[in-house]
Design an enzyme around this catalytic site. Structure first.
Site, short mmCIF file in Angstrom:
data_model
loop_
_atom_site.label_atom_id
_atom_site.label_comp_id
_atom_site.label_asym_id
_atom_site.label_seq_id
_atom_site.Cartn_x
_atom_site.Cartn_y
_atom_site.Cartn_z
N GLN A 1 -14.84 -4.88 -9.87
CA GLN A 1 -14.82 -4.27 -8.43
C GLN A 1 -16.03 -4.40 -7.64
OE1 GLN A 1 -13.88 -0.55 -10.58
NE2 GLN A 1 -11.68 -0.52 -9.89
N LYS B 1 -1.92 15.76 -13.65
CA LYS B 1 -2.95 15.26 -13.74
C LYS B 1 -3.94 15.59 -12.56
CE LYS B 1 -1.89 13.48 -17.86
NZ LYS B 1 -2.35 14.13 -19.06
N LYS C 1 0.74 -1.32 0.14
CA LYS C 1 -0.05 0.07 0.05
C LYS C 1 0.99 1.29 -0.01
CE LYS C 1 -3.35 -2.51 -0.46
NZ LYS C 1 -4.12 -2.53 -1.90
N HIS D 1 -8.42 6.93 -0.01
CA HIS D 1 -8.29 5.39 -0.24
C HIS D 1 -6.87 5.09 -0.18
CE1 HIS D 1 -8.68 1.42 -1.75
NE2 HIS D 1 -7.40 1.66 -2.63
#
Length: 309
Positions: free
Chosen positions: A210, A138, A123, A149
């Site tokens: 998902q 971006k 992570k 998240h």
């Protein structure tokens, strides 16, 4: 008042130290929550302040080769994590119901500890997703949900590895890693350029995958509430996993309805790169969910102009 609060914090910290699984104390970033918290605060500082200021007067980096290597490396890493989760319990001794954490020093239990830590550590590697967004300017992809998240998952998983590395609480990690194999494979192909667009026709089905992930996780962990007895050692994790899975199922379901049922995500031949016309897989002004976060798709429009991301 302040003394009492400080005293309660110290008591809670001492309780955590007593509860800490001794098998993980020597793993990197597992000595205390301070290290990983500082890393995540540094991540937030870079993403929300330092990074944008650094790039303000600079042209965006392309980073094509780096992104291809990164994404396909993440495919391999997550595939290995899935395999290790399976071999350390889920495909061997686990019942897929009330599986408690094994705190012994058996080979299988120690293997579960290693893969639980590896998932946790992955992570931190995934924070590079946002770093790439910043360096490529971006900004539309750096949403609240994306940041939430990427910072919330490693922070909560430190406690998971510290208090209960294994058992039924690790199911969602195995499923998440399996989904990331598919997602990073897609991102790797997408980063390779327009010539690979014809191989990305299955983009729509990533959302379905998902959704299935969140259904599997929520259904599996919901068993806890209907069992006559389950001695899983840290019930709080069960509640948090259920809340997290349900929250993202609702979010992705809404996206699916907006994007595919109401037709706001139809292919448009509007993008051009190097003078070559390419099929744009995402409709104008649409958004899609990447790694559990909201982000603009590979071809979106802003102010009537096509923007490649």
């Amino acid at each position: 008042m302040l003394l009492e609060v400080g005293s309660n914090i110290m008591k809670f910290y001492e309780y955590l130290l007593r509860r800490t699984d001794g098998r993980v104390k020597d793993y990197p970033l597992m000595q205390s929550p301070v290290q990983m918290t500082l890393i995540l605060l540094g991540y937030l500082f870079f993403v929300l302040y330092a990074g944008p200021r650094l790039m303000a007067n600079r042209k965006p980096f392309q980073l094509t080769s780096a992104m291809i290597i990164y994404n396909f490396s993440m495919v391999v890493l997550n595939a290995f994590i899935v395999y290790e989760f399976m071999m350390s319990g889920w495909a061997t001794t686990y019942t897929w119901r009330c599986d408690i954490c094994d705190y012994s020093d058996s080979p299988e239990a120690l293997r579960m500890v290693r893969v639980a830590w590896l998932f946790y550590f992955s992570k931190f590697i995934e924070l590079m997703d946002t770093v790439f967004f910043v360096l490529r300017k971006k900004h539309s992809q750096i949403t609240f949900l994306h940041i939430f998240h990427h910072s919330f998952m490693p922070w909560t998983w430190w406690w998971g590895v510290t208090l209960a590395p294994g058992g039924m609480g690790s199911f969602h990690a195995m499923v998440n890693a399996a989904v990331h194999v598919i997602m990073y494979f897609y991102y790797g192909l997408s980063a390779a350029g327009p010539r690979f667009q014809k191989f990305l026709w299955w983009k729509k089905y990533m959302t379905a995958i998902q959704l299935i992930q969140f259904v599997l996780v929520s259904v599996h962990v919901s068993q806890y509430y209907f069992m006559k007895k389950c001695d899983y050692q840290v019930p709080l994790f069960i509640h948090l996993i259920w809340i997290y899975g349900t929250f993202f199922f609702v979010l992705f379901s809404n996206f699916w309805i907006q994007a595919y049922v109401r037709g706001k995500r139809l292919p448009k031949p509007v993008s051009h790169q190097n003078g070559v016309k390419a099929e744009c897989p995402v409709a104008a002004n649409s958004k899609h969910l990447e790694n559990g976060t909201l982000a603009h798709g590979n071809g979106s429009t802003q102010n009537g102009k096509v923007k490649e991301v």
